[in-house]
Design an enzyme around this catalytic site. Structure first.
Site, short mmCIF file in Angstrom:
data_model
loop_
_atom_site.label_atom_id
_atom_site.label_comp_id
_atom_site.label_asym_id
_atom_site.label_seq_id
_atom_site.Cartn_x
_atom_site.Cartn_y
_atom_site.Cartn_z
N LYS A 172 -31.35 -29.63 22.47
CA LYS A 172 -31.01 -30.50 23.76
C LYS A 172 -31.37 -30.15 24.88
CE LYS A 172 -26.77 -30.38 25.26
NZ LYS A 172 -26.66 -29.23 25.95
N ASP A 201 -27.45 -30.45 17.66
CA ASP A 201 -26.10 -30.64 18.64
C ASP A 201 -25.34 -29.52 17.96
OD1 ASP A 201 -23.72 -31.05 19.48
OD2 ASP A 201 -24.25 -32.93 19.96
N HIS A 202 -25.19 -28.37 18.74
CA HIS A 202 -24.60 -27.05 18.02
C HIS A 202 -23.16 -27.37 17.83
CE1 HIS A 202 -23.24 -25.72 21.93
NE2 HIS A 202 -22.49 -25.34 21.48
N GLU A 240 -14.70 -25.73 30.38
CA GLU A 240 -15.03 -24.59 30.25
C GLU A 240 -14.78 -23.80 31.78
OE1 GLU A 240 -19.38 -24.08 28.42
OE2 GLU A 240 -19.49 -25.89 29.92
N HIS A 264 -22.43 -33.42 22.70
CA HIS A 264 -21.23 -33.10 21.99
C HIS A 264 -20.02 -33.91 22.07
CE1 HIS A 264 -23.61 -29.63 22.49
NE2 HIS A 264 -23.44 -29.00 23.73
N LYS A 362 -17.13 -27.65 34.19
CA LYS A 362 -17.18 -26.19 34.38
C LYS A 362 -16.15 -25.82 35.60
CE LYS A 362 -21.82 -25.94 32.41
NZ LYS A 362 -21.80 -25.27 31.18
C1 BG6 Z 1 -24.28 -26.37 25.83
C2 BG6 Z 1 -24.37 -26.72 27.28
O1 BG6 Z 1 -24.83 -27.27 24.92
O2 BG6 Z 1 -23.03 -25.92 25.38
C3 BG6 Z 1 -23.61 -25.84 28.19
O3 BG6 Z 1 -25.81 -27.09 27.67
C4 BG6 Z 1 -22.35 -25.44 27.81
O4 BG6 Z 1 -23.68 -26.17 29.38
C5 BG6 Z 1 -22.15 -24.89 26.06
O5 BG6 Z 1 -21.84 -24.30 28.40
C6 BG6 Z 1 -20.87 -24.70 25.50
O6 BG6 Z 1 -21.22 -24.36 24.13
P1 BG6 Z 1 -19.83 -23.66 23.53
O7 BG6 Z 1 -20.15 -23.69 21.92
O8 BG6 Z 1 -19.70 -22.35 24.03
O9 BG6 Z 1 -18.71 -24.50 23.55
#
Ligand code: BG6
Length: 510
Positions: A172, A201-202, A240, A264, A362
């Protein structure tokens, strides 16, 4: 891999039940010098190898402009693995993995470099037995996607020979809006068939996100009340504490809504709100997610139904941190949102009238992602008013991260001689209930790519539906005012609290 899968001491007991081991294959990473590759992809490859889930001849090819030789690349992977891998370092695993590591130097319009990549792959097929099966991971800014896939086509790298596969893995953001996403899809599908395109989309690789399906559909307890008759509203939070770090170039102009709500958070919403799929196969899952995303409705007044913010200087973890506009590489007049909240409704029989509040930001109070399903108050209370003064609404909270688990909040009698009811919670914590450890999201997703299993990858329709939801919001923001300021280390702008207060509700303070 040294030793067999069966003999591997790091094998998860869960894998014994279902040994999903990749067949002969290799992975080519474009953008291998980037952060994602170092922090997530390289460690994930090692962790998979360490767990015995990769074939013995697995090959990893890095492609980048950097003037590296194979040994420099291997050293980089080594350092990344030492710094970020989840499982312990084992020399014998490393020695096996390094046999299949190659680096190709060049930029994306360099035809010679792509010819060299082709030769490298052919050589690996012979020496490592990769069988012509390669996945190309595009961990590069989206503006380069078309060029890279066209080069793959031009040099015959996307051609699937009889009995082998070629796949594209795309990070993404998949586009900037609906129009650009459609253009990208067209470019990619001209080169790779739809079933060989894996959009990452992790969040879908996270155990706690997959558990939404188990929670809802493996139990009798929740599904009967999972609807407008019992649910008051749903809050989906991805907070975050970090700022934008060294990612100014990527983040400025993209912002929180495009960075994480489009993908997400809308995926979390889809899994929470969709109907039960006919199976957990990719087609069936995608059909239900697409259907529910298609029923999402934005508030009529985007001025009051959405909020965007930008962090100002503040304090976090006892340290003073700069505001977004003072971050290195950020335009001092930037209107980029580092906080975004939106109120959505789902126009169907199950959810009519139930708001879904999504928020992300953030530099918020702390790092937490959760889905809170908040239930209506009991229709009648046999207790006198003072007895239930401290009673909130029942809630089921899916704790995506950190502190992974599920909390159920409900009222209970306070021990004593009078009848007083107060909120208590019942907790399920992964760490306490399971001895199995959770793989990293990228570990799971990379393995799925190599296995050709696309259940956990959003389909083109989902991506486009998500842009359809978000585009009117970002267009509205572009025309109206600028983001509200919030102090770093707090829970976002006052406007976000006001948005819920107007509905007689408040955000959870996780
Ligand atoms: C990413 C975003 O897809 O996910 C980042 O681009 C974000 O901005 C990150 O910090 C957060 O991933 P996770 O797995 O740490 O919640």
């Amino acid at each position: 891999m040294s030793g067999t899968y069966e003999a591997n001491p790091l094998r998860d007991p869960a894998d014994r039940r279902l040994p999903r081991i990749a067949g002969p294959s290799g992975l080519v990473i474009f953008g291998v010098t980037g952060d994602l590759s170092r922090k997530k992809l390289m460690p994930a490859v090692y962790d998979l190898a360490n767990r015995g889930l990769l074939p013995p001849g697995f090959s990893l090819v890095g492609f980048a402009r950097r003037e590296w030789h194979d040994e420099d690349f291997a050293q980089e992977v080594h350092d990344a693995v030492k710094a970020h891998a989840r499982t312990p370092f084992r020399e014998e695993v490393w020695q096996q993995l390094i046999q299949g590591m190659r680096f190709v130097q060049g930029d994306f319009d360099d035809d010679d470099a792509f010819e060299q990549l082709k030769a490298t792959i052919e050589d690996l097929d012979k020496k490592q037995g990769t069988g012509g099966n390669f996945a190309f991971y595009l961990s590069v800014p989206p503006k380069f996607f078309p060029k890279v896939v066209q080069q793959l086509k031009k040099h015959g790298l996307a051609d699937q020979k009889e009995g082998s596969w070629r796949r594209a893995v795309i990070e993404k953001p998949f586009g900037h809006d609906l129009v650009s996403a459609k253009e990208l899809n067209q470019v990619v599908h001209e080169v790779f068939p739809a079933n060989e395109v894996f959009r990452i989309d992790h969040y879908l690789g996270k155990e706690t996100v997959q558990n939404i399906l188990a929670l809802r559909f493996a139990n009798t307890l929740f599904e009967p009340i999972w609807n407008r008759s019992y649910v008051d509203h749903v809050q989906i939070t991805m907070a975050e504490d970090i700022g934008i770090g060294g990612r100014a170039g990527y983040y400025d102009g993209i912002g929180a809504a495009r960075d994480v709500i489009q993908n997400h958070l809308l995926q979390l919403l889809a899994l929470t709100a969709m109907e039960e799929p006919a199976s957990f196969e990719a087609d069936a899952l995608a059909a239900e997610k697409t259907k529910v995303l298609g029923a999402v409705k934005l508030p009529k007044d985007l001025g009051t139904g959405t909020v965007r913010g930008q962090y100002a200087e503040g304090w976090q973890g006892g340290e003073k941190v700069v505001g977004y506009l003072q971050e290195d590489g950020i335009d001092s007049k930037s209107k980029t949102d580092t906080y975004a909240a939106v109120k959505l409704e789902i126009d169907n029989r199950r959810w009519a009238g139930v708001p879904f509040y999504l928020r992300t930001g953030k530099r918020l109070g702390r790092r937490v992602t959760e889905i809170a399903v908040v239930f209506q108050r009991a229709p009648h209370s046999p207790f006198d008013h003072t007895a239930t003064e401290e009673l909130g609404q029942n809630a089921l909270v899916i704790r995506v991260q950190p502190d992974e688990g599920v909390t159920l909040r409900f009222g209970s009698k306070v021990p004593g001689t009078s009848m007083e009811v107060r909120d208590v919670s019942m907790d399920f914590a992964y760490g306490e209930s399971f001895t199995e450890s959770s793989p990293e999201a990228y570990e799971r997703l990379l393995l799925d790519v190599l296995l050709g299993d696309s259940n956990l990858f959003p389909r083109v329709e989902e991506v486009e539906r998500s842009w359809m939801i978000l585009d009117p919001v970002t267009e509205y923001w572009a025309k109206h005012g600028k983001p509200a300021q919030y102090q770093a280390g707090t829970w976002g702008p006052d406007e976000a609290d006001e948005m819920l207060a107007r509905d007689g509700r408040s955000w959870r303070r996780p």
